[in-house]
Design a protein around this motif. Sequence first.
Motif, mmCIF file in Angstrom:
data_model
loop_
_atom_site.group_PDB
_atom_site.id
_atom_site.type_symbol
_atom_site.label_atom_id
_atom_site.label_comp_id
_atom_site.label_asym_id
_atom_site.label_seq_id
_atom_site.Cartn_x
_atom_site.Cartn_y
_atom_site.Cartn_z
ATOM 1 N N SER A 25 0.842 -1.191 0.000
ATOM 2 C CA SER A 25 0.000 0.000 0.000
ATOM 3 C C SER A 25 0.875 1.237 0.000
ATOM 4 C CB SER A 25 -0.905 0.006 1.236
ATOM 5 O OG SER A 25 -1.508 1.276 1.393
ATOM 6 N N VAL A 27 -0.255 4.221 0.464
ATOM 7 C CA VAL A 27 -0.750 5.075 1.543
ATOM 8 C C VAL A 27 0.021 4.809 2.831
ATOM 9 C CG1 VAL A 27 -2.747 5.619 2.990
ATOM 10 C CG2 VAL A 27 -3.051 5.263 0.527
ATOM 11 N N GLY A 156 -6.656 7.872 2.776
ATOM 12 C CA GLY A 156 -5.625 8.168 1.783
ATOM 13 C C GLY A 156 -6.105 8.222 0.354
ATOM 14 N N THR A 157 -7.428 8.140 0.124
ATOM 15 C CA THR A 157 -7.959 8.204 -1.243
ATOM 16 C C THR A 157 -7.587 9.528 -1.896
ATOM 17 O OG1 THR A 157 -9.810 6.749 -0.689
ATOM 18 C CG2 THR A 157 -10.054 8.144 -2.642
ATOM 19 N N ARG A 163 -3.003 13.297 -6.532
ATOM 20 C CA ARG A 163 -2.199 12.084 -6.648
ATOM 21 C C ARG A 163 -0.784 12.370 -7.129
ATOM 22 N NH1 ARG A 163 -5.232 9.277 -11.829
ATOM 23 N NH2 ARG A 163 -5.578 11.174 -13.003
ATOM 24 N N LYS A 170 6.183 10.138 -1.696
ATOM 25 C CA LYS A 170 6.349 8.802 -1.133
ATOM 26 C C LYS A 170 7.698 8.190 -1.505
ATOM 27 C CE LYS A 170 2.519 8.078 1.096
ATOM 28 N NZ LYS A 170 2.518 7.707 2.526
ATOM 29 N N TYR A 178 3.144 -0.889 -6.124
ATOM 30 C CA TYR A 178 2.362 -0.230 -5.084
ATOM 31 C C TYR A 178 0.924 -0.029 -5.541
ATOM 32 C CZ TYR A 178 7.071 1.094 -3.482
ATOM 33 O OH TYR A 178 8.388 1.081 -3.078
ATOM 34 N N TYR A 180 -2.838 2.277 -4.515
ATOM 35 C CA TYR A 180 -3.464 3.327 -3.712
ATOM 36 C C TYR A 180 -4.853 3.612 -4.284
ATOM 37 C CZ TYR A 180 -2.285 6.581 -7.497
ATOM 38 O OH TYR A 180 -2.180 7.210 -8.712
ATOM 39 N N GLU A 190 -8.790 1.248 -7.559
ATOM 40 C CA GLU A 190 -7.520 0.884 -6.935
ATOM 41 C C GLU A 190 -6.449 0.967 -8.020
ATOM 42 O OE1 GLU A 190 -6.751 -2.293 -3.804
ATOM 43 O OE2 GLU A 190 -5.874 -3.231 -5.581
#
Length: 256
Positions: A25, A27, A156-157, A163, A170, A178, A180, A190
């Motif tokens: 993930s 996030v 964390g959407t 984005r 990150k 990954y 998110y 997703e």
Amino acid sequence: MQYAKYLIFIFLFIGCLAVNAADQSLVESPNVSPHLLKVGETLTYNISVKKVPAVRRIDRIVKEELLNGEIIYHVQSTMKPRALFKFYDFERQDETYFDPKTLSPVRFRSQFRKQKSRTTVAVDFREGTAEYEKISRLDPKSPEKREAKVLEIPTGTQDELSRLYFLRSKQLAVGKTYFYPLIKEGKLQEITLTVERREKVKNKKLGAVETLVLISSTESRFWFTDDERRILVKAESKTDGSTAVLTLVGIEFSKE
């Protein structure tokens, strides 16, 4: 015009679809430290189709604002056709407001004009839910079409603009995949990205820079500088046998 259909894909440049075997993930992954996003940062891009500059995109971290006692960043992104594409009359402006600590958006607004048609999208993020509304009109004389819904969302959407800053903030490791959550076109998706490799890229503005290359399931690729700035310097998306290319052409920093 043959180029007009390719412009549709410009709006998908920073988007991608889900793929299998995501293993971490994003996030929950660590943030880059120290905090790298700065108010006043302005990034300018050309988007080319068949090597012809079609669209100019400008992304700017406008200012800090106080919302419910918390500091948030206000970011704007605009896209307009270049001179050779003036026949394709359109303009898009997106705005996001997100928490620079948690990297979670609070509010998203999008306005898209194409010829006489108008579309606006609003997303307000709450804890565990997001209120989505879309209003569209084909021309000034046509009736409005409205779509409104409440989506259940995980922590964390992201929205379609936040984005970018989420990805930049990150820590990413080569070879890792990954995932998110993202709200796009009124749906919770997703998203997965794989960090494919490191690569040196020549850019007229930055010179030769080391980058991290991310690939999506649509075979779109994204090149972020592998340094403390983590700037998107290039992106490619293939469609109908052609490749649309986004290239960084300007970067500046100014005070609020």
